[in-house]
Design a protein around this motif. Structure first.
Motif, short mmCIF file in Angstrom:
data_model
loop_
_atom_site.label_atom_id
_atom_site.label_comp_id
_atom_site.label_asym_id
_atom_site.label_seq_id
_atom_site.Cartn_x
_atom_site.Cartn_y
_atom_site.Cartn_z
N ILE A 8 0.69 -1.10 0.12
CA ILE A 8 -0.06 0.22 0.10
C ILE A 8 0.83 1.29 -0.20
N PHE A 9 1.92 1.45 0.88
CA PHE A 9 2.63 2.57 0.98
C PHE A 9 3.50 2.76 -0.31
N SER A 11 3.10 1.67 -3.25
CA SER A 11 2.30 2.24 -4.34
C SER A 11 1.89 3.54 -4.40
N LEU A 12 1.35 4.02 -3.16
CA LEU A 12 1.05 5.07 -2.69
C LEU A 12 2.32 6.32 -3.17
N VAL A 13 3.34 5.71 -2.63
CA VAL A 13 4.66 6.49 -2.79
C VAL A 13 4.79 6.88 -4.40
N SER A 16 1.66 8.54 -6.33
CA SER A 16 1.76 10.21 -6.13
C SER A 16 3.09 10.99 -6.79
N VAL A 35 1.44 13.98 -0.20
CA VAL A 35 1.01 12.57 -0.16
C VAL A 35 2.26 11.39 -0.29
N SER A 36 3.00 12.00 -1.23
CA SER A 36 4.37 10.92 -1.28
C SER A 36 4.95 10.85 -0.20
N ALA A 39 3.67 9.13 3.03
CA ALA A 39 3.82 7.55 2.65
C ALA A 39 5.11 7.06 2.83
N THR A 40 6.15 8.00 2.28
CA THR A 40 7.50 7.64 2.57
C THR A 40 7.81 7.57 4.27
N GLY A 42 5.45 6.53 6.15
CA GLY A 42 4.77 5.16 6.37
C GLY A 42 5.77 3.94 6.24
N LEU A 43 6.61 4.07 5.20
CA LEU A 43 7.75 3.06 5.07
C LEU A 43 8.73 3.11 6.00
#
Lengths: 176, 102
Positions: A8-9, A11-13, A16, A35-36, A39-40, A42-43
Protein backbone atom coordinates in the motif's frame (compact mmCIF):
# COMPACT_ATOMS: atom_id res chain seq x y z
CA UNK A 1 0.20 -7.93 7.39
CA UNK A 2 3.44 -6.02 6.94
CA UNK A 3 3.73 -6.93 3.27
CA UNK A 4 0.21 -5.65 2.61
CA UNK A 5 1.15 -2.39 4.34
CA UNK A 6 4.37 -2.29 2.36
CA UNK A 7 2.54 -2.67 -0.97
CA UNK A 8 0.00 0.00 0.00
CA UNK A 9 2.63 2.53 1.05
CA UNK A 10 5.01 1.75 -1.81
CA UNK A 11 2.32 2.10 -4.46
CA UNK A 12 1.10 5.30 -2.80
CA UNK A 13 4.65 6.71 -2.86
CA UNK A 14 5.25 5.81 -6.49
CA UNK A 15 1.84 6.81 -7.86
CA UNK A 16 1.80 10.16 -6.13
CA UNK A 17 5.41 10.81 -7.22
CA UNK A 18 4.31 10.11 -10.79
CA UNK A 19 1.40 12.47 -10.29
CA UNK A 20 3.83 15.17 -9.06
CA UNK A 21 5.80 14.91 -12.28
CA UNK A 22 2.87 14.59 -14.68
CA UNK A 23 0.42 17.09 -13.23
CA UNK A 24 -0.08 20.34 -15.10
CA UNK A 25 -1.06 22.39 -12.09
CA UNK A 26 1.81 23.23 -9.71
CA UNK A 27 -0.52 23.35 -6.68
CA UNK A 28 -1.79 19.84 -7.44
CA UNK A 29 1.83 18.73 -7.79
CA UNK A 30 2.59 20.09 -4.33
CA UNK A 31 -0.45 18.29 -2.86
CA UNK A 32 0.61 14.97 -4.39
CA UNK A 33 4.12 15.64 -3.10
CA UNK A 34 2.71 15.82 0.44
CA UNK A 35 0.98 12.45 -0.10
CA UNK A 36 4.25 10.97 -1.35
CA UNK A 37 6.23 12.29 1.61
CA UNK A 38 3.71 11.04 4.17
CA UNK A 39 3.66 7.61 2.51
CA UNK A 40 7.46 7.58 2.70
CA UNK A 41 7.08 8.26 6.41
CA UNK A 42 4.84 5.17 6.47
CA UNK A 43 7.66 3.16 4.90
CA UNK A 44 10.01 4.52 7.57
CA UNK A 45 7.57 3.28 10.21
CA UNK A 46 7.61 -0.16 8.57
CA UNK A 47 11.40 -0.04 8.93
CA UNK A 48 10.86 0.86 12.60
CA UNK A 49 12.60 4.22 12.24
CA UNK A 50 9.89 6.07 14.16
CA UNK A 51 11.95 9.16 14.93
CA UNK A 52 12.84 9.67 11.28
CA UNK A 53 9.20 9.13 10.27
CA UNK A 54 7.95 11.87 12.57
CA UNK A 55 10.85 14.07 11.47
CA UNK A 56 9.90 13.47 7.84
CA UNK A 57 6.30 14.52 8.47
CA UNK A 58 7.31 17.56 10.52
CA UNK A 59 10.13 18.87 8.35
CA UNK A 60 9.21 17.77 4.83
CA UNK A 61 5.43 17.49 4.76
CA UNK A 62 5.09 20.36 7.19
CA UNK A 63 7.68 23.08 6.81
CA UNK A 64 9.13 22.47 3.36
CA UNK A 65 5.84 21.87 1.55
CA UNK A 66 4.20 24.86 3.24
CA UNK A 67 7.09 26.95 1.89
CA UNK A 68 6.56 25.47 -1.58
CA UNK A 69 2.82 26.13 -1.55
CA UNK A 70 3.39 29.65 -0.27
CA UNK A 71 5.79 30.45 -3.10
CA UNK A 72 3.57 28.82 -5.74
CA UNK A 73 0.55 30.85 -4.66
CA UNK A 74 2.67 34.00 -4.27
CA UNK A 75 4.09 33.84 -7.77
CA UNK A 76 1.04 32.53 -9.67
CA UNK A 77 3.30 30.59 -11.98
CA UNK A 78 0.81 28.49 -13.89
CA UNK A 79 -0.23 31.07 -16.41
CA UNK A 80 2.71 30.61 -18.79
CA UNK A 81 2.96 26.83 -18.96
CA UNK A 82 0.59 25.99 -21.80
CA UNK A 83 2.22 22.65 -22.46
CA UNK A 84 3.96 20.55 -19.90
CA UNK A 85 7.16 19.31 -21.33
CA UNK A 86 10.24 20.75 -22.89
CA UNK A 87 11.34 20.02 -26.44
CA UNK A 88 10.41 16.73 -27.98
CA UNK A 89 14.02 15.59 -28.35
CA UNK A 90 14.72 16.09 -24.67
CA UNK A 91 11.57 14.23 -23.61
CA UNK A 92 12.55 11.37 -25.90
CA UNK A 93 16.02 11.25 -24.32
CA UNK A 94 14.54 11.33 -20.83
CA UNK A 95 12.06 8.55 -21.59
CA UNK A 96 14.78 6.36 -23.10
CA UNK A 97 16.97 6.97 -20.06
CA UNK A 98 14.10 6.09 -17.76
CA UNK A 99 13.25 2.89 -19.60
CA UNK A 100 16.93 1.87 -19.58
CA UNK A 101 17.19 2.42 -15.83
CA UNK A 102 13.99 0.48 -15.28
CA UNK A 103 15.31 -2.37 -17.42
CA UNK A 104 18.54 -2.46 -15.43
CA UNK A 105 16.51 -2.62 -12.26
CA UNK A 106 14.30 -5.47 -13.50
CA UNK A 107 17.27 -7.43 -14.83
CA UNK A 108 19.08 -6.99 -11.53
CA UNK A 109 16.06 -8.11 -9.56
CA UNK A 110 15.68 -11.35 -11.49
CA UNK A 111 19.35 -12.23 -11.68
CA UNK A 112 20.93 -14.20 -8.89
CA UNK A 113 23.31 -11.51 -7.67
CA UNK A 114 20.77 -9.31 -6.01
CA UNK A 115 21.21 -8.27 -2.43
CA UNK A 116 20.93 -11.02 0.16
CA UNK A 117 17.52 -11.16 1.75
CA UNK A 118 18.41 -11.06 5.40
CA UNK A 119 15.91 -11.36 8.15
CA UNK A 120 15.04 -8.17 9.92
CA UNK A 121 16.91 -7.85 13.20
CA UNK A 122 14.78 -7.63 16.25
CA UNK A 123 15.49 -4.48 18.12
CA UNK A 124 16.49 -5.31 21.65
CA UNK A 125 17.86 -2.93 24.17
CA UNK A 126 21.40 -3.36 22.95
CA UNK A 127 22.46 0.26 23.09
CA UNK A 128 24.49 -0.36 26.22
CA UNK A 129 26.53 -3.02 24.48
CA UNK A 130 26.89 -1.41 21.07
CA UNK A 131 26.06 2.29 20.73
CA UNK A 132 26.20 2.09 16.93
CA UNK A 133 23.47 -0.54 16.62
CA UNK A 134 20.12 0.38 15.10
CA UNK A 135 17.64 1.63 17.64
CA UNK A 136 14.24 3.22 17.25
CA UNK A 137 14.59 5.53 20.20
CA UNK A 138 15.57 9.17 19.82
CA UNK A 139 18.16 8.57 22.52
CA UNK A 140 20.30 6.65 20.05
CA UNK A 141 20.29 9.64 17.70
CA UNK A 142 21.36 11.97 20.43
CA UNK A 143 24.09 9.69 21.64
CA UNK A 144 25.64 9.37 18.18
CA UNK A 145 25.15 13.03 17.30
CA UNK A 146 27.05 14.17 20.35
CA UNK A 147 29.85 11.63 20.19
CA UNK A 148 30.74 10.14 16.82
CA UNK A 149 29.14 12.79 14.63
CA UNK A 150 29.97 15.86 16.68
CA UNK A 151 31.79 17.74 13.92
CA UNK A 152 29.13 17.14 11.21
CA UNK A 153 26.49 18.21 13.72
CA UNK A 154 28.26 21.53 14.30
CA UNK A 155 28.80 22.00 10.57
CA UNK A 156 25.09 21.40 9.92
CA UNK A 157 24.18 23.97 12.54
CA UNK A 158 26.49 26.49 10.91
CA UNK A 159 25.00 25.60 7.50
CA UNK A 160 21.54 26.46 8.79
CA UNK A 161 22.84 29.82 10.02
CA UNK A 162 24.45 30.50 6.64
CA UNK A 163 21.24 29.55 4.82
CA UNK A 164 19.19 31.85 7.05
CA UNK A 165 21.50 34.83 6.49
CA UNK A 166 21.66 34.03 2.78
CA UNK A 167 17.88 34.00 2.42
CA UNK A 168 17.61 37.34 4.22
CA UNK A 169 20.30 38.89 2.02
CA UNK A 170 18.85 37.51 -1.22
CA UNK A 171 15.26 38.46 -0.59
CA UNK A 172 16.03 41.96 0.66
CA UNK A 173 15.04 44.63 -1.83
CA UNK A 174 18.05 46.53 -3.17
CA UNK A 175 18.14 50.10 -1.93
CA UNK A 176 19.25 51.80 -5.13
CA UNK B 1 7.95 -12.00 11.27
CA UNK B 2 8.96 -10.01 8.20
CA UNK B 3 8.67 -11.19 4.62
CA UNK B 4 9.75 -7.92 3.02
CA UNK B 5 13.49 -7.90 2.41
CA UNK B 6 15.88 -5.10 1.67
CA UNK B 7 15.48 -5.61 -2.09
CA UNK B 8 11.91 -4.33 -2.18
CA UNK B 9 12.81 -1.13 -0.37
CA UNK B 10 15.73 -0.56 -2.72
CA UNK B 11 13.46 -1.12 -5.74
CA UNK B 12 10.96 1.42 -4.47
CA UNK B 13 13.78 3.87 -3.73
CA UNK B 14 15.32 3.49 -7.17
CA UNK B 15 12.00 3.86 -9.00
CA UNK B 16 11.28 6.94 -6.90
CA UNK B 17 14.70 8.34 -7.81
CA UNK B 18 13.95 7.58 -11.47
CA UNK B 19 10.64 9.45 -11.32
CA UNK B 20 12.38 12.43 -9.75
CA UNK B 21 15.06 12.37 -12.45
CA UNK B 22 12.42 12.29 -15.18
CA UNK B 23 10.69 15.23 -13.53
CA UNK B 24 13.91 17.24 -13.52
CA UNK B 25 14.54 16.43 -17.17
CA UNK B 26 11.00 16.91 -18.45
CA UNK B 27 9.38 19.78 -16.62
CA UNK B 28 9.78 23.46 -17.41
CA UNK B 29 8.46 24.97 -14.23
CA UNK B 30 11.34 25.71 -11.84
CA UNK B 31 9.27 24.98 -8.73
CA UNK B 32 8.23 21.55 -10.03
CA UNK B 33 11.88 20.85 -10.89
CA UNK B 34 12.68 21.73 -7.29
CA UNK B 35 10.00 19.35 -6.05
CA UNK B 36 11.47 16.61 -8.24
CA UNK B 37 14.87 17.19 -6.64
CA UNK B 38 13.15 16.77 -3.27
CA UNK B 39 11.69 13.48 -4.52
CA UNK B 40 15.18 12.29 -5.42
CA UNK B 41 16.50 13.24 -1.97
CA UNK B 42 13.55 11.40 -0.49
CA UNK B 43 14.44 8.26 -2.46
CA UNK B 44 17.99 8.47 -1.10
CA UNK B 45 16.60 8.82 2.42
CA UNK B 46 14.47 5.71 1.95
CA UNK B 47 17.43 3.68 0.67
CA UNK B 48 19.62 4.88 3.54
CA UNK B 49 17.05 3.99 6.19
CA UNK B 50 16.55 0.55 4.62
CA UNK B 51 20.30 -0.13 4.58
CA UNK B 52 20.64 1.19 8.11
CA UNK B 53 17.86 -1.05 9.37
CA UNK B 54 18.98 -4.19 7.63
CA UNK B 55 22.64 -3.72 8.50
CA UNK B 56 21.72 -3.06 12.14
CA UNK B 57 23.73 0.14 12.17
CA UNK B 58 22.71 3.63 13.19
CA UNK B 59 24.99 5.51 10.77
CA UNK B 60 22.54 5.55 7.85
CA UNK B 61 19.81 7.06 10.01
CA UNK B 62 22.17 9.82 11.15
CA UNK B 63 22.93 10.52 7.51
CA UNK B 64 19.19 10.81 6.80
CA UNK B 65 19.02 13.34 9.62
CA UNK B 66 21.78 15.39 7.97
CA UNK B 67 20.24 15.07 4.50
CA UNK B 68 16.92 16.40 5.82
CA UNK B 69 18.67 19.42 7.32
CA UNK B 70 20.58 20.15 4.13
CA UNK B 71 17.38 19.74 2.09
CA UNK B 72 15.53 22.23 4.29
CA UNK B 73 18.34 24.79 3.92
CA UNK B 74 18.47 24.15 0.19
CA UNK B 75 14.73 24.64 -0.24
CA UNK B 76 14.77 27.93 1.67
CA UNK B 77 17.66 29.31 -0.41
CA UNK B 78 16.35 27.97 -3.73
CA UNK B 79 12.89 29.40 -3.25
CA UNK B 80 14.39 32.77 -2.30
CA UNK B 81 16.39 32.67 -5.53
CA UNK B 82 13.23 31.78 -7.48
CA UNK B 83 11.35 34.71 -5.95
CA UNK B 84 14.23 37.03 -6.88
CA UNK B 85 14.25 35.58 -10.41
CA UNK B 86 10.53 36.19 -10.76
CA UNK B 87 10.93 39.78 -9.58
CA UNK B 88 13.59 40.49 -12.17
CA UNK B 89 12.35 38.52 -15.18
CA UNK B 90 8.59 37.98 -14.55
CA UNK B 91 8.96 34.29 -15.40
CA UNK B 92 10.30 31.11 -13.83
CA UNK B 93 9.98 28.77 -16.83
CA UNK B 94 13.40 27.38 -17.63
CA UNK B 95 13.00 27.67 -21.40
CA UNK B 96 12.58 31.43 -21.07
CA UNK B 97 15.56 31.82 -18.74
CA UNK B 98 18.40 31.45 -21.23
CA UNK B 99 20.50 34.54 -20.70
CA UNK B 100 23.51 32.30 -20.09
CA UNK B 101 22.91 30.47 -23.36
CA UNK B 102 25.03 32.92 -25.36
Amino acid sequence: MIDILFSIFASLVLLSALAVVLNRNAVNSAMFMIVSLVATAGLFILLEAYFLAILQILVYAGAVMVLFLFIIMLLDVDKGENFNFKTRKLSLCATILGVLLLLALILNSFSSNNLPSVELFLIEDSSFIDPGAFDNKAKAFGQLLFTKYMLPFQVIGFLLLVAMIGVIVISKKPKF
Amino acid sequence: MVLIGINEFIYVASILFLIGLLGVLLRRNTIVIFMSIELMLNAINLALVAFSRFNNSMDGSIFVFFIMTVAAAEVALGLAIIVMLYRQRQTILVNELKQLNG
